[in-house]
Motif scaffolding. Structure first.
Motif, PDB file in Angstrom:
ATOM      1  N   GLY A   1       0.730  -1.037   0.012  1.00  7.72           N
ATOM      2  CA  GLY A   1       0.022   0.160   0.090  1.00  7.72           C
ATOM      3  C   GLY A   1       0.964   1.376  -0.103  1.00  7.72           C
ATOM      4  O   GLY A   1       2.164   1.174  -0.207  1.00  7.72           O
ATOM      5  N   THR A   2       0.293   2.392   0.297  1.00  3.31           N
ATOM      6  CA  THR A   2       0.813   3.447   0.282  1.00  3.31           C
ATOM      7  C   THR A   2       2.046   3.725   1.220  1.00  3.31           C
ATOM      8  O   THR A   2       3.110   4.599   1.170  1.00  3.31           O
ATOM      9  CB  THR A   2      -0.218   4.802   0.141  1.00  3.31           C
ATOM     10  N   PHE A   3       1.795   3.320   2.447  1.00  4.82           N
ATOM     11  CA  PHE A   3       2.726   3.129   3.390  1.00  4.82           C
ATOM     12  C   PHE A   3       4.077   2.536   2.854  1.00  4.82           C
ATOM     13  O   PHE A   3       5.265   2.991   3.127  1.00  4.82           O
ATOM     14  CB  PHE A   3       2.232   2.601   4.587  1.00  4.82           C
ATOM     15  N   LYS A   4       3.911   1.427   2.598  1.00  5.73           N
ATOM     16  CA  LYS A   4       5.094   0.769   1.928  1.00  5.73           C
ATOM     17  C   LYS A   4       5.837   1.548   0.674  1.00  5.73           C
ATOM     18  O   LYS A   4       7.093   1.830   0.794  1.00  5.73           O
ATOM     19  CB  LYS A   4       4.785  -0.658   1.297  1.00  5.73           C
ATOM     20  N   ASN A   5       5.100   1.963  -0.224  1.00  8.88           N
ATOM     21  CA  ASN A   5       5.732   2.966  -0.876  1.00  8.88           C
ATOM     22  C   ASN A   5       6.374   4.157  -0.612  1.00  8.88           C
ATOM     23  O   ASN A   5       7.362   4.680  -0.910  1.00  8.88           O
ATOM     24  CB  ASN A   5       4.733   3.611  -2.190  1.00  8.88           C
ATOM     25  N   TYR A   6       5.848   4.532   0.657  1.00  3.63           N
ATOM     26  CA  TYR A   6       6.352   5.825   1.445  1.00  3.63           C
ATOM     27  C   TYR A   6       7.855   5.476   1.838  1.00  3.63           C
ATOM     28  O   TYR A   6       8.885   6.303   1.887  1.00  3.63           O
ATOM     29  CB  TYR A   6       5.506   6.293   2.587  1.00  3.63           C
TER      30      TYR A   6
END
Length: 1000
Positions: A813-818
């Motif tokens: 999700g977006t946290f992993k990409n962050y």
């Protein structure tokens, strides 16, 4: 076992006691009496008129002959002149030094305190190590010849003579204060600065020898690893030969077994027929008994069902109300998000304009580009505004469409899911509440020997649980639902639970308090210093050293609760350094905490040809205040632990209060305190920044006699922080799940990492062991990693563009990409500096530009590799360094998460979890944004891409939380950097100068 330093200090103290005598200190001391002035050589010569005899039980003393006094000098010392005091008592002759030394040693070996349990009074059977000497100082100039740059020069040095006087012994019982509930402990002895300095010089010499021996040990480990690999290859070859031989034997055995099996089958058929007949008879009897038991059980269930039905009806009514409230809140939150997104876009545009202006000051090319952008700004404004309006309109239309679609889907599915979720939440809350009531009731019943009635006990525990829940509601972050499910269902997805264990919560211990009869003055003494200088790169740095200053009036451990303060010499001559003066200079506050162990105050020194952070700070004009602290292994003389959580943060807050209380009398600006630390030291540095002025720590500070002053700091620097411990196990398995074979590096007691601070070589005492996870470890890893997405989603973090950072159930999700974006940025910066990245095969490049555009997440974590087994921090076997941190005064280790307690692998039937309040006090996430605490305004966090001592997600979560609260945060993951700190002092102090001088 005491350290060599403490043994030497004790020996030095025995000698001082035999030669000069030791007496009980007066009820009130000042800093001159306790700390003294750090002269390199002290004379104990004293005339008979200056030696006093006590009225009660005098101790034999022996003056030193004049011809025994020797003078040496290595640094110029400036010691203030003190008017000598003339005691009105007669001298005491000493006829037998050996007898005096023997009597003194017997006195020290006796217990220092005896507690009368009936009166709560602390009796003092001996005056050996607890007493202090009242020192009157005299100085005289001595001229010596010293070789400087190959030439003999004459140098005048102030040499201090220190007479020793014996004071009257006190026989008054020491009574524990009753203003707050405290726990009496045995304080360590208080020493003179002369003894501590002498022991420190000896300790440094021994440390050099030990480091050489440890380097030799590292070489031996490398040789052993090569030998082990060769032995492993030979063992594999032998195993293959043995497997072939066994295969032949097994074939022959199988043929023989087939013959025997046929014979046994015939015999078994006959036996089976007889067994079936007997089993049928027994089954009929058991069925009759079962029916009777079932009838009794059904009657009980019917009664319970009626009670549950009434509860469910009420829960459904509440669920309906809460569902409607949440739906309304969701609509309002969506509207607020859209408004916040628009505001964020405007803020980003303003920040970009400011960045262009700053860039113009650095390079002429960027200045020309900025001017060109300024000329084009008028033409582009209309176009940009039209584009922005079009984008906003498109975004609004998209949101309307999504909301319409969501409402259509919600009409069928969402309402049902909300109702089910609310029912589950109520059931979870009820289960938690019932579990808390059961645990508290059991503990209360044990303490009162099951004397109270069950109904009364449940009522008291229920009230207490409700009060604690209300008090923690503001500060505690929401635990994942899966955590609570694991507790309620006693999940066996991880380690198999072979038997039911009692999960018990530790009660909160009262704050520890030592002898309060002879309080130490907490007033800063500007005259108690030693002048020093150090040359770095042909530049002489002069400063005054105020060392071994206690920062609490009633220290529990005088060896740990002190502070060193260093001030540039220019500030005493109305000078400036780096634009700072004595009033405006910031205070740099580094700690040396590692592994949550006891730490000593840092001193200025040159390491590997470079100044350490203390010396570098002095060269940049900073006042330095470095405190020593208690740690998880500290014990009192009675064997009780005195450094368990929250001792380390309490000591740091007490040192901060000392600086605020003396702000008007000492150099430096206490409103500009900047903390710094690495590893566990980085964690407590973050904790200092988050917990300022919190009332949670007031009782602990009062028990120590800390200064009544503020405890907040201005800014925080943290390298490789081992923090957010109650979520660290989940994050670690989110990063390293699937890695089943790794090298486990052991670095001493508790196996906590010893950080490489200041760019030194690898720390000593490392041993490496190859570990392969078994099926049980893998299952526990999966369980922990499944919890992490829900924990992250509950935090509601967002990036600088306003995007919410989330994870799905698979951890994507977006946290992993962050998180990946930080590593990608670090790799591009390293490549721009010419770093060879060829071995980092997990990097994904852009075919056109060659820049790093992505990373393979699984390959990256395989490259870094885990260094700890699942349960990296709260170990299932309850034996990690963090388990030791959360022990009690009587117990070394405790669990601090429910999941680890549920899957405890020890043989104990009763499994204890540290009290939730203590765990809360050690996590900065619980205080960031709390209205009950004063948070620091600036944060600098560094965690290297090669570091596997915690998950890279952990420091980024803390920094992002601070950033979302509006604080200024500088976060980075330096490429290829392992577990280390203070490796970029130029960048660190440039950041510090910027936030102090420019406020950004």
């Amino acid at each position: 076992m005491k350290s060599s330093r403490k043994r030497k200090v004790t020996a030095a103290f025995f000698a001082a006691a035999a030669l000069g005598g030791v007496a009980h200190a007066a009820p009130t001391l000042n800093m001159n009496d306790l700390v003294g002035s750090n002269t390199p050589t002290e004379s104990t010569t004293q005339s008979t008129t200056n030696v006093a005899t006590p009225v009660v039980r005098p101790m034999t003393t022996q003056p030193i002959p004049q011809q025994q006094v020797m003078y040496t000098s290595t640094t110029t010392q400036s010691v203030p002149k003190v008017t000598p005091l003339i005691p009105r008592v007669r001298p005491v002759p000493v006829t037998d030094i050996a007898k005096a030394l023997s009597d003194q040693q017997r006195a020290v070996s006796q217990p220092q305190y005896i507690v009368n349990k009936h009166t709560n009074a602390v009796m003092e059977p001996t005056l050996a190590m607890h007493s202090l000497m009242n020192v009157q100082r005299k100085t005289e100039p001595v001229t010596v010849q010293k070789q400087v740059d190959g030439k003999q020069q004459v140098q005048t040095t102030q040499i201090q003579r220190t007479p020793v006087m014996v004071q009257q012994e006190s026989t008054t019982p020491l009574v524990i204060a009753n203003t707050t509930q405290t726990k009496a402990v045995v304080a360590k002895q208080r020493l003179t600065i002369r003894d501590i300095q002498r022991a420190e010089r000896e300790r440094l010499a021994q440390l050099t020898a030990e480091e050489a021996a440890q380097q030799s040990g590292i070489n031996q480990v490398d040789q052993q690893m090569v030998a082990q690999k060769q032995a492993e290859a030979q063992r594999q070859a032998a195993m293959q030969a043995e497997q072939q031989r066994l295969a032949a034997q097994q074939a022959e055995a199988q043929r023989q077994a087939a013959l025997r099996a046929e014979q046994e089958r015939i015999a078994a058929q006959q036996a089976e027929q007889a067994r079936i007949a007997e089993a049928q008879r027994q089954a009929a009897e058991q069925n009759r008994l079962r029916i009777q038991e079932e009838q009794r059980r059904i009657a009980q269930q019917q009664a319970e069902a009626q009670r549950q039905a009434a509860m469910q009806a009420e829960q459904q009514r509440l669920a309906a109300q809460q569902a409607e409230a949440q739906r309304q809140a969701a609509l309002k939150a969506e509207q607020e998000r859209i408004a916040a997104q628009q505001a964020e876009q405007q803020r980003i545009a303003a920040e970009q304009a400011e960045a262009q202006r700053q860039a113009a000051l650095k390079a002429e090319q960027e200045r020309l580009a900025a001017e060109e952008a300024a000329r084009q700004r008028a033409e582009a404004a209309a176009k940009a505004e039209a584009q922005r309006q079009a984008a906003l309109k498109a975004e609004q239309e998209r949101i309307v469409a999504e909301k319409a679609k969501a409402e259509r889907e919600a009409a069928i599915k969402a309402e049902q899911e909300h109702i089910v979720a609310q029912q589950a939440e109520l059931a979870r809350q009820t289960a938690i509440k019932e579990e808390q009531e059961r645990l508290a009731a059991e503990q209360l019943a044990k303490e009162k020997a099951e004397a109270a009635a069950k109904a009364h006990a449940e009522a008291e525990v229920k009230a207490k649980a409700e009060d604690e829940a209300k008090a923690k509601q503001v500060q505690e972050s929401k635990l994942p639902q899966s955590y609570v499910d694991a507790r309620n269902e006693a999940s066996t997805k991880g380690a198999a639970v072979t038997e039911e264990k009692n999960i018990l919560s530790q009660p909160i211990e009262p704050p520890l308090q030592a002898d309060a009869s002879a309080k130490i003055s907490l007033a800063f003494d500007a005259k108690n210093y030693e002048s020093m200088s150090t040359t770095v790169d042909n530049k002489e740095i002069k400063y005054r050293a105020f060392e071994y200053i206690p920062y609490v009036a009633n220290p529990i451990d005088i060896d740990q609760q002190y502070m060193n303060i260093y001030v540039p010499e220019e500030y005493f001559n109305n000078g400036t350094v780096n634009g700072y003066n004595t009033q405006t200079a910031p205070i740099f506050m580094p700690n040396a905490v590692g592994g949550y162990m006891p730490s000593q105050a840092m001193t200025p020194k040159v390491e590997n040809g470079k100044p350490n952070s203390v010396l570098y700070a002095l060269s940049r004009g900073y006042v330095v205040a470095s405190p020593a602290t208690r740690g998880r292994t500290n014990k009192a003389s009675d064997g009780n632990f005195i450094g368990k959580a929250p001792a380390v943060i309490v000591d740091l807050q007490a040192a901060t209060a000392y600086l605020h209380a003396n702000d008007s009398t000492m150099p430096g600006n206490a409103n500009r305190i900047i903390t710094n630390g690495t590893s566990a030291g980085g964690a407590v540095s973050l904790l200092q920044g988050a917990t300022g002025n919190s009332s949670d720590f007031q009782l602990y500070l009062q028990a120590l006699g800390a200064a009544t002053a503020a405890t907040n700091v201005y800014a925080v620097s943290a390298y490789a922080p081992i923090t957010n411990l109650d979520a660290a196990d989940m994050a670690y398995e989110w990063s390293y799940k699937g890695i089943t074979s790794f090298n486990k590096i052991t670095m001493g007691q508790g196996e906590l990492p010893q950080a490489n601070v200041g760019g030194n070589t690898a720390p000593p005492q490392r041993t490496m062991q190859r570990v392969n996870l078994n099926a049980d470890d893998v299952a526990y890893s999966n369980l922990l990693s499944e919890h992490f997405p829900e924990y992250v989603n509950n935090l509601q973090l967002h990036d600088s563009m306003g995007r919410v950072l989330k994870l799905d159930k698979n951890g994507n999700g977006t946290f992993k990409n962050y998180v990946k974006a930080f590593i990608i940025d670090a790799a591009n910066k390293a490549q721009a500096k010419g770093t060879d990245l060829s071995k980092h095969t997990y990097l994904v490049r852009d075919n056109k530009t060659g820049a790093i555009k992505d990373i393979n997440w699984e390959a990256y974590n395989q490259f870094v590799s885990r260094s700890k087994a699942p349960g990296a921090f709260d170990s299932r076997s309850n034996d990690s360094g963090e388990n030791s941190l959360f022990g009690t005064s009587a117990t070394d280790n405790n669990h601090f998460t429910i999941t680890a307690a549920l899957h405890d692998t020890t043989s104990n039937q009763d499994v204890y979890v540290e009290n939730a309040k203590i765990v809360t006090m050690m996590n900065p996430m619980n205080y960031l944004g709390s209205p009950a605490a004063t948070n620091a305004q600036f944060y600098r966090i560094r965690y290297g891409t090669a570091d596997s001592n915690t998950s890279v997600a952990i420091p980024l979560i803390v920094g992002t939380r601070a950033q979302n609260l509006g604080y200024k945060v500088d976060m980075a993951t330096p490429f290829g950097v392992d577990h280390s700190g203070d490796y970029d002092l130029d960048e660190l102090f440039n950041w510090m100068d910027n936030i102090v001088k420019n406020g950004r």
